[in-house]
Design a protein around this motif. Structure first.
Motif, short mmCIF file in Angstrom:
data_model
loop_
_atom_site.label_atom_id
_atom_site.label_comp_id
_atom_site.label_asym_id
_atom_site.label_seq_id
_atom_site.Cartn_x
_atom_site.Cartn_y
_atom_site.Cartn_z
N ILE A 14 -6.72 -41.56 8.31
CA ILE A 14 -5.98 -42.26 7.24
C ILE A 14 -6.50 -41.97 5.85
N CYS A 15 -7.54 -41.16 5.74
CA CYS A 15 -8.09 -40.85 4.41
C CYS A 15 -8.80 -39.51 4.46
N GLN A 16 -8.79 -38.81 3.35
CA GLN A 16 -9.55 -37.58 3.23
C GLN A 16 -10.37 -37.63 1.95
N GLY A 17 -11.57 -37.13 2.02
CA GLY A 17 -12.38 -37.08 0.81
C GLY A 17 -13.49 -38.11 0.78
N THR A 18 -13.23 -39.26 0.16
CA THR A 18 -14.34 -40.15 -0.15
C THR A 18 -13.93 -41.62 -0.17
N ILE A 19 -14.94 -42.48 0.04
CA ILE A 19 -14.74 -43.93 0.03
C ILE A 19 -15.85 -44.54 -0.83
N LEU A 20 -15.48 -45.49 -1.68
CA LEU A 20 -16.44 -46.22 -2.50
C LEU A 20 -16.29 -47.71 -2.22
N ILE A 21 -17.42 -48.36 -1.90
CA ILE A 21 -17.39 -49.78 -1.55
C ILE A 21 -18.40 -50.56 -2.38
N PHE A 22 -17.95 -51.65 -2.99
CA PHE A 22 -18.82 -52.59 -3.68
C PHE A 22 -19.07 -53.77 -2.74
N VAL A 23 -20.32 -54.16 -2.61
CA VAL A 23 -20.66 -55.26 -1.71
C VAL A 23 -21.74 -56.13 -2.35
N GLY A 24 -21.64 -57.43 -2.12
CA GLY A 24 -22.64 -58.36 -2.62
C GLY A 24 -23.74 -58.59 -1.59
N GLU A 25 -24.97 -58.53 -2.02
CA GLU A 25 -26.08 -58.77 -1.10
C GLU A 25 -26.14 -60.23 -0.66
N LYS A 26 -25.45 -61.12 -1.40
CA LYS A 26 -25.48 -62.54 -1.08
C LYS A 26 -24.09 -63.05 -0.69
N GLU A 27 -23.30 -62.20 -0.06
CA GLU A 27 -21.98 -62.64 0.39
C GLU A 27 -21.93 -62.66 1.91
N VAL A 28 -21.04 -63.47 2.46
CA VAL A 28 -20.96 -63.66 3.91
C VAL A 28 -20.50 -62.40 4.63
N PHE A 29 -19.73 -61.54 3.96
CA PHE A 29 -19.22 -60.35 4.62
C PHE A 29 -20.18 -59.17 4.58
N ARG A 30 -21.35 -59.36 3.98
CA ARG A 30 -22.28 -58.23 3.76
C ARG A 30 -22.58 -57.46 5.03
N ASP A 31 -23.02 -58.14 6.09
CA ASP A 31 -23.45 -57.44 7.30
C ASP A 31 -22.31 -56.67 7.95
#
Length: 367
Positions: A239-256
């Motif tokens: 579904i994608c070619q090339g690259t993915i960039l993700i921002f994530v919070g170290e103190k958010e519930v979805f981090r892991d």
């Protein structure tokens, strides 16, 4: 009013803003929606960048410098001629445009996003090779499911399914900010930050309940609940070619869940490059900038630069892929012409009793 809102945003401590948002998000639905709308609606200076659309094709907005003054035709021409298009699917409890749960529930938001993307690429003729698919929070999982519907519907039920739609190119990249990747609430980051993050157990349960509409949907048949697993076997390459960039919070519930998903992508794909930007903040810190402390505002500027350079590299990579494909076609065509000429000459100059090369060496193999 705009001045007052700006002063509140500027002078209120980040921790107070975060606590206020957390409280508002679990307030009765009408109160929560009005408060969030009032806090996030465009200011006067921002409105000139926004051109709203609400027609039979799609409901949303174009964002570009001074686009508000353009008529619809001119705005769409600017869109078609743009070097880069970011197709943003925003979060906020699985909402798309002004279509909100519980009045609009799954799979309507997915269908709305699919229709918008098809209108963009098919009707307007914008090449996916210059489109970045972007989603924050709930918009993250919606964007991934949308891409599955468009390019590889089999992935919605089969983790080993392959891409079936080759009528349009894959998007240039995927940009995600604190994406909802899994609906499970059992990770260590959930246990550690559920009491302080903007997203709480109560909020997430409420959002899922309204978005899913349990009275009208069978959970076992919902792709959203299986997407984490179904994209964990190399499916992202479909579904994608090339690259993915993700921002994530170290103190958010979805981090892991996010970090685990990133590790899986890296291990199961060879064609995708994944970049991750982390910060010691809560859910969706990159977009909800009021929860970032004043002394860390420079962090946001650095991340903006990273994002801009990442987009530029994604476009450069797409141009490289196009050139490589063109070169392969030209080489293949040259070899085909060479074979035709060789066959023609052979018929004229090779005597019937002469020994010829075997078929295995008469046709070059391209690697």
């Amino acid at each position: 009013m705009d001045i007052a809102r700006q002063q509140i945003k500027k002078n209120t401590p980040a921790c107070v803003v975060q606590h206020t948002l957390r409280t508002l998000m679990t307030a009765p639905a009408p109160v929560a929606r009005y408060a969030v709308y009032d806090l996030t609606r465009p200011t006067g200076s921002q409105k000139k960048w926004i051109k709203y659309f609400d027609n039979q094709h799609w409901k949303g907005a174009l964002i570009a410098p001074d686009i508000k003054k353009d008529n619809e035709h001119t705005a769409l021409e600017r869109l078609k001629n743009a070097d880069l298009v970011i197709y943003e699917i925003h979060g906020g409890g699985f909402r798309v445009g002004h279509c909100l749960a519980p009045k609009v529930y799954y799979p309507a938001p997915i269908q709305t996003c699919v229709s918008g993307y098809q209108y963009l690429t098919t009707e307007l003729g914008v090449s996916p090779t210059k489109i970045i698919i972007s989603g924050d929070s709930a918009g993250g999982i919606i964007s991934l499911e949308m891409l599955c519907h468009i390019y590889a519907p089999g992935l919605l039920t089969d983790p080993y399914a392959k891409r079936t739609n080759f009528d349009i190119d894959l998007p240039a990249g995927i940009l995600l900010s604190s994406p909802v990747i899994s609906v499970n609430q059992t990770s260590e980051s959930w246990k550690k930050y559920a009491s302080s993050d903007i997203v709480s157990h109560r909020l997430f349960d409420l959002v899922i309940k309204e978005y899913v509409s349990l009275k009208k949907n069978n959970l076992d048949k919902m792709a959203m609940f299986n997407l984490f697993n179904n994209l964990s076997h190399g499916g992202m390459e479909q579904i994608c070619q090339g690259t993915i960039l993700i921002f994530v919070g170290e103190k958010e519930v979805f981090r892991d869940d996010i970090i685990t998903f990133v590790d899986i992508i890296k291990k199961t794909t060879s064609k995708l490059k994944v970049n991750v930007c982390k910060a010691q903040y809560a859910h969706d810190w990159y977009l909800i900038r009021e929860i970032v402390r004043q002394e860390d505002k420079e962090l946001l500027h650095r991340c903006d630069t990273i994002m801009a350079k990442w987009c530029d590299r994604a476009l450069v990579y797409q141009r490289k892929l196009k050139q490589q494909a063109k070169d392969r076609k030209e080489e293949q065509r040259a070899d085909e012409l060479s074979d035709i000429v060789s066959t023609s000459l052979g018929e004229k100059v090779i005597p019937p009793h002469a020994t010829t090369l075997s078929d295995s060496t008469s046709h070059p193999i391209l690697v």
